[in-house]
Scaffold this motif. Sequence first.
Motif: not given
Length: 285
Positions: A83, A142, A181, A209, A231
Motif C-alpha cells: 500500500h 490497513e 481490510h 486483500h 495479504n
Amino acid sequence: MALVTLKQLVNDAFQGGYAVGSFNVVNMETLQGALQAAEENKSPIILAVAEVHMGLIDLEQYAPIILRAAERASVPVAVHLDHGQAFSSFVKALRWGFTSVMFDGSTLAYEENAAKTKEIVRLAHTVGASVEAELGHVTGGEGDPSPGVADPTLFTDPGEAQQFVQETGVDALAVAVGSVHGIYKGTPELDIPRLARIRDLAGVPLVLHGGSGLSDDDFRQAIANGIAKINVYTDMSQAAMAKIRTAQTLPANTDFGQFMLTVVETIKEAVAEKMRIFGSVGKAG
Ligand SMILES: [Zn+2]
C-alpha cells in the motif's frame, strides 16, 4: 540467495493453482515467525512492509535486516512495499532493495490511478522490481481494527481491469470482490463470477486483500479463479495478541526474551495455517 521478485512468485502460483501469502512484517517477531513458517513448510513467502506501519519500525535500520533474512532463507522470498502512496516510499523501498512495490491508487479516479501506476511501473521495472496495483477499492484501512463490510459499488470492473493492465504493465492486480481490510462485520461473500471474469480479461495474477473472516472454502474458490497472492495481517496480529494476553498469568520473574520466543512460535503457527490453506506448502522448490 533466496531473494526473488514478486512477479516470479505469483506467476508460478497463478500457473500452479495456489497462492503465496504476503505477511506484514512490523517487528522482529513477525519477521522471524513468518520466515520460520515458510522454511519449515518449504513454502515461498512475501514479506511485506506497509507504508502505514512505517511508524512502527525505523526502516533505515530495519530494511537491511529484512533483506538479509530473505537472502539467507532456504525458500524463495519477495520483499514488498504494501500500500505505497507517497513517491518517497517507492524510491526508498527500491533503494533498500525491495523486489516489489504496491502502488495503491484505489481511491483515485481511473485515469489518475492508471497514470500514477504507470509512473511507478516505469520506476520499479527500471531496477527489476515488480509492481502490484489496485483497481476498485477494498474498504477498511490497513491496520484499522474497526469491523467493516464490503461495498459492491467499489468492486473491480472486469473490462476496466483488462484496460488497466494493458495500459500500466503491472505484474499483479489487487481486486475488490467482497473482502475488507481488518475484521469483517458479519460474513463476507466473495463475488466469484466477477473474479473469474477479471482473471480471463486481465491475464495477470490477482491479489486478495483483507482475507479475515473468509472460510477455507472461500480461499480455495478465490485461488481456483485467479488469486495468486493473499495479504495477511489481522489474523496474525490477533493470534499474537491472544498469546500476549496469557502473559498476565505468568510469574513476575518471567524472562521477556524467552516469552517473546513463544510469541514468535504463535505467529509461526498462524502463518503456517494460512500456507496450508493457500496451497503453498512444499512449493518452494
Ligand atoms: Zn491491503
